[in-house]
Write a protein that holds these residues in place. Structure first.
Motif, mmCIF file in Angstrom:
data_model
loop_
_atom_site.group_PDB
_atom_site.id
_atom_site.type_symbol
_atom_site.label_atom_id
_atom_site.label_comp_id
_atom_site.label_asym_id
_atom_site.label_seq_id
_atom_site.Cartn_x
_atom_site.Cartn_y
_atom_site.Cartn_z
ATOM 1 N N ARG A 13 0.797 -1.221 0.000
ATOM 2 C CA ARG A 13 0.000 0.000 0.000
ATOM 3 C C ARG A 13 0.828 1.268 0.000
ATOM 4 N NH1 ARG A 13 -3.959 -0.925 -2.788
ATOM 5 N NH2 ARG A 13 -5.532 -2.323 -1.964
ATOM 6 N N GLU A 14 1.869 1.324 0.826
ATOM 7 C CA GLU A 14 2.650 2.566 0.841
ATOM 8 C C GLU A 14 4.007 2.336 1.485
ATOM 9 O OE1 GLU A 14 1.645 5.735 3.473
ATOM 10 O OE2 GLU A 14 0.727 4.417 4.954
ATOM 11 N N ALA A 15 4.942 3.196 1.105
ATOM 12 C CA ALA A 15 6.258 3.259 1.750
ATOM 13 C C ALA A 15 6.600 4.733 1.913
ATOM 14 C CB ALA A 15 7.314 2.554 0.917
ATOM 15 N N TRP A 26 8.685 3.377 6.624
ATOM 16 C CA TRP A 26 7.439 2.755 7.064
ATOM 17 C C TRP A 26 6.809 2.146 5.829
ATOM 18 C CZ3 TRP A 26 5.220 1.827 11.661
ATOM 19 C CH2 TRP A 26 3.861 1.579 11.723
ATOM 20 N N VAL A 27 6.576 0.835 5.850
ATOM 21 C CA VAL A 27 6.085 0.133 4.658
ATOM 22 C C VAL A 27 4.854 -0.674 5.057
ATOM 23 C CG1 VAL A 27 6.641 -1.502 2.826
ATOM 24 C CG2 VAL A 27 8.449 -0.075 3.812
ATOM 25 N N ARG A 28 3.730 -0.444 4.373
ATOM 26 C CA ARG A 28 2.485 -1.098 4.784
ATOM 27 C C ARG A 28 1.963 -2.053 3.725
ATOM 28 N NH1 ARG A 28 -2.908 -0.973 4.951
ATOM 29 N NH2 ARG A 28 -3.712 -1.788 6.924
ATOM 30 N N GLU A 86 -1.421 -4.823 2.913
ATOM 31 C CA GLU A 86 -2.708 -5.411 3.288
ATOM 32 C C GLU A 86 -2.601 -6.912 3.082
ATOM 33 O OE1 GLU A 86 -5.870 -3.600 1.111
ATOM 34 O OE2 GLU A 86 -5.666 -1.691 2.183
ATOM 35 N N ALA A 128 6.260 -7.474 11.903
ATOM 36 C CA ALA A 128 5.353 -6.330 11.940
ATOM 37 C C ALA A 128 5.774 -5.329 13.014
ATOM 38 C CB ALA A 128 3.927 -6.804 12.212
ATOM 39 N N ALA A 185 2.397 -3.281 9.047
ATOM 40 C CA ALA A 185 3.468 -2.420 8.532
ATOM 41 C C ALA A 185 4.787 -2.878 9.126
ATOM 42 C CB ALA A 185 3.202 -0.964 8.897
ATOM 43 N N THR A 222 10.847 -1.247 -0.068
ATOM 44 C CA THR A 222 10.691 0.199 -0.268
ATOM 45 C C THR A 222 10.630 0.562 -1.748
ATOM 46 O OG1 THR A 222 13.065 0.631 -0.243
ATOM 47 C CG2 THR A 222 11.933 0.667 1.880
#
Ligand code: FES
Length: 248
Positions: free
Chosen positions: A10-12, A20-22, A24, A49, A58, A68
């Motif tokens: 989802r995001e970094a 921070w890397v998330r 789902e 996690a 995350a 990343t």
């Protein structure tokens, strides 16, 4: 049987000095358990996690970590959750002890319902982690080797001295550690000196080593315990700290 999942990236975003890397995912890993992610390298990479919610998890990764570089929406094959995590159910007073760089996998413990004390050790003030992810309800003690912040010395010295850190060890129902594995035998002896007769699993230690298969098959992650050889991926990676003192 090992669960196979497809996680969605989802995001970094940068949280210096880490990212921070998330993801789902249907079944996220609990604290101390891990996912083995296929990030297009020669071997799968264990992901622990730093935050967990019902829809995913995350991690906090160093710059350059392959996670990343993923594009939003990328699908990542993962195995897990794998291994044995921290066992803190029904503990009312929780002590979390970590080297600064090993804090992220312990962050989920800080959101438990227990009254929690966190001890973070670093060489200098500049090496202490950002504290903005630590809930305000957590009592924090910092240790620096040079005395530039918090208590002066090493973790072992503070645990063996008449100090608030040693008092925290006496107060706690359970103590969770994340340190360089070579330090665990000495830390186990410090726990024994402070608690006299600590119960099994009073002190729990996360061992982060290379874990290519995660299934107890390749033997890369073997470690020695008082009960003989164990595999970090399937017998741990969270162990009874006292079991790691093979000389004691
Ligand atoms: S990672 Fe292969 S045996 Fe543990």
């Amino acid at each position: 049987m090992i669960r196979e999942q497809v996680a969605v990236f989802r995001e970094a975003r940068p949280e210096p000095p880490l990212w921070w890397v998330r993801f789902e995912v249907s079944v996220p890993p609990a604290a101390g358990r891990f996912m083995l992610a296929d990030l297009a390298g020669p071997v799968r990479i264990p992901l622990f996690a730093a935050a967990i919610d019902p829809t995913g998890f995350a991690i906090m990764a160093p710059p350059g970590h392959p996670a990343t570089h993923l594009l939003p929406g990328a699908r990542v094959a993962m195995l897990g959750p794998l291994g044995k995590g921290f066992r803190i159910e029904n503990q009312q007073r929780l002590l979390v002890i970590t080297e600064a760089g090993r804090l992220p996998p312990l962050l989920p413990l800080l959101t438990s319902t227990a009254t929690t004390t966190l001890v973070v050790e670093a060489a200098t003030r500049a090496r202490l982690p950002s504290l903005h992810r630590i809930p305000p309800t957590v009592e924090l003690h910092t240790i620096t080797h040079d005395g530039s912040a918090g208590h002066t010395g090493t973790l072992e010295q503070l645990l063996d001295a008449d100090s608030p850190v040693r008092e925290s060890l006496r107060w706690a129902d359970c103590a969770c550690f994340s340190c360089e594995p070579a330090r665990y035998p000495a830390l186990a002896r410090s726990v024994r000196r402070a608690r006299m007769h600590p119960s099994a699993d009073f002190a729990q230690a996360l061992i982060e080593v290379t874990m290519p298969c995660g299934a107890g098959a390749c033997e890369v992650c073997r470690i020695q315990t008082r009960s003989g050889e164990r595999r970090a991926c399937s017998d741990g990676p969270v162990f009874d700290l006292l079991e790691l003192d093979t000389d004691g």
